[in-house]
Design a protein around this motif. Structure first.
Motif, PDB file in Angstrom:
ATOM      1  N   PHE A  89       0.844  -1.197   0.000  1.00  0.00           N
ATOM      2  CA  PHE A  89       0.000   0.000   0.000  1.00  0.00           C
ATOM      3  C   PHE A  89       0.876   1.243   0.000  1.00  0.00           C
ATOM      4  O   PHE A  89       1.860   1.318   0.741  1.00  0.00           O
ATOM      5  N   ASN A  90       0.524   2.196  -0.839  1.00  0.00           N
ATOM      6  CA  ASN A  90       1.198   3.499  -0.856  1.00  0.00           C
ATOM      7  C   ASN A  90       0.162   4.608  -0.932  1.00  0.00           C
ATOM      8  O   ASN A  90      -0.867   4.470  -1.601  1.00  0.00           O
ATOM      9  N   ARG A  91       0.467   5.701  -0.246  1.00  0.00           N
ATOM     10  CA  ARG A  91      -0.397   6.888  -0.280  1.00  0.00           C
ATOM     11  C   ARG A  91       0.365   8.028  -0.931  1.00  0.00           C
ATOM     12  O   ARG A  91       1.510   8.310  -0.571  1.00  0.00           O
ATOM     13  N   ILE A  92      -0.278   8.686  -1.893  1.00  0.00           N
ATOM     14  CA  ILE A  92       0.319   9.813  -2.591  1.00  0.00           C
ATOM     15  C   ILE A  92      -0.529  11.052  -2.310  1.00  0.00           C
ATOM     16  O   ILE A  92      -1.719  11.083  -2.646  1.00  0.00           O
ATOM     17  N   GLN A  93       0.079  12.047  -1.671  1.00  0.00           N
ATOM     18  CA  GLN A  93      -0.618  13.301  -1.406  1.00  0.00           C
ATOM     19  C   GLN A  93      -0.412  14.233  -2.590  1.00  0.00           C
ATOM     20  O   GLN A  93       0.713  14.654  -2.867  1.00  0.00           O
ATOM     21  N   CYS A  94      -1.471  14.532  -3.310  1.00  0.00           N
ATOM     22  CA  CYS A  94      -1.354  15.358  -4.511  1.00  0.00           C
ATOM     23  C   CYS A  94      -1.262  16.838  -4.157  1.00  0.00           C
ATOM     24  O   CYS A  94      -2.041  17.335  -3.342  1.00  0.00           O
ATOM     25  N   THR A  95      -0.326  17.518  -4.766  1.00  0.00           N
ATOM     26  CA  THR A  95      -0.125  18.962  -4.612  1.00  0.00           C
ATOM     27  C   THR A  95       0.159  19.535  -5.996  1.00  0.00           C
ATOM     28  O   THR A  95       0.542  18.806  -6.916  1.00  0.00           O
ATOM     29  N   PRO A  96       0.007  20.856  -6.175  1.00  0.00           N
ATOM     30  CA  PRO A  96       0.250  21.442  -7.504  1.00  0.00           C
ATOM     31  C   PRO A  96       1.668  21.245  -8.030  1.00  0.00           C
ATOM     32  O   PRO A  96       1.873  21.232  -9.249  1.00  0.00           O
TER      33      PRO A  96
END
Length: 342
Positions: free
Chosen positions: A84-91
């Protein structure tokens, strides 16, 4: 009977046996129990995650923060023994931050490939609409092709592979709306609501008992990725009668002719209806729901059960609909009421 550790070849002509359905129910029951041990409530999210996993699709979730999306996706991954991986999206997130890149090794004067966080069985793409269009495209390409390309070298993604992407409907500043063509590639879109008072009390009880929070130990794997692939193979063999197939097509076609089907007043709110991808999504979702309900065949109720999730993000409503606060679910319900059920 066990589902096995490898995915067998699918034979659409072979009906599912009672033993295979019992084995599938056992796997789904174990995963559901593991999910419930960590997540309070969120039955709709659990069902959508299971259906997306079984149908080899991806899930788009719209909700306010704090409704256990991260906990739900990580718990599902732990329960099936998956990464499992979490990617926090930012500009400022770049495509290479997701798919990976080549890193220069000065000691050996060579480049080595460093795979990005998308290379996991379950990927949480948090607030996807905060990423730039270029980064969104890189992620959605990985979802569609199930592989990444780094410096001309193709890297297959692990199987099974599931993406849970989230959107926050409250904040629009600094966001990039997903184009309709990209939204269409999500199997389902689920809209989450706040938990009930009883469920929220249950959350506090678990925090007080130490079974929910930062120090909570991970859920033990109750099945393996191989069993998930075998479950997906069973879904591929679920029988769909020609009358049900025609019903699916008629429902999707109805979204393209809402005015003539249910009247010009509601039809004026719909600019474009669902594409043929919606018919494919209905087909996959209905077969997954049939296995979830212990059947080897699809019934019309399987088509209607998640009709909102299949169609809400595939309908392009007009500005008048937004101004009049007409939700896509209203259009979907009208179409379902107007199309004859086989």
């Amino acid at each position: 009977m066990s589902l096995g550790s490898t995915r067998p070849a699918a034979h659409a002509a072979d009906p599912l046996t009672p033993d295979e359905l019992a084995a599938a129910a056992d796997v789904l029951g174990r995963v559901t129990a593991a999910f419930a041990s960590r997540v309070v409530g969120q039955d709709r999210l659990r069902r959508a995650l299971l259906v997306a996993l079984m149908a080899e699709g991806h899930l788009l979730v719209e909700s306010v923060p704090g409704l256990a999306k991260t906990l739900a996706s990580s718990t599902l991954a732990e329960a099936v023994g998956a990464s499992f991986n979490r990617i926090q999206c930012t500009p400022d997130l770049l495509p290479s931050d997701i798919v990976g890149t080549q890193v220069y090794d000065p000691r050996h004067h060579t480049f080595t490939t460093q795979l990005g966080p998308v290379h996991a069985h379950v990927v949480l793409l948090d607030e996807i609409n905060r990423a730039s269009a270029k980064t969104q495209s890189a992620m959605l390409e990985a979802m569609q092709e199930r592989q990444t390309s780094i410096a001309g070298e193709v890297h297959p993604l692990p199987r099974p592979f599931l993406v849970l992407a989230t959107q926050n409907p409250l904040e629009e500043e600094g966001t990039y709306v997903l184009p309709q063509a990209q939204l269409d590639r999500f199997l389902l879109q689920e809209v989450l609501d706040y938990p009930t008072a009883e469920e929220e009390v249950g959350v506090l009880d678990r925090v007080d008992a130490g079974t929910l929070g930062r120090e909570t130990s991970p859920v033990a794997a109750v099945v393996g990725p191989g069993e998930v692939e075998a479950l997906q193979a069973l879904v591929d063999r679920v029988y769909v009668d020609p009358a049900v197939r025609r019903y699916i097509v008629d429902v999707v076609a109805g979204t393209r002719a809402v005015g003539s089907l249910v009247g010009p007043e509601l039809g004026g709110y719909v600019e474009t209806g669902a594409s043929p991808r919606a018919s494919i999504a209905f087909f996959q979702v209905a077969r997954a729901l049939a296995v979830l309900h212990g059947r080897h065949y699809v019934v019309p109720e399987d088509v209607r059960e998640l009709a909102h999730g299949v169609l809400r993000h595939r309908l392009h409503l007009s500005f008048e609909a937004v101004a009049d606060r007409v939700r896509p679910e209203v259009v979907v319900d009208a179409v379902l009421a107007a199309v004859p059920t086989p």
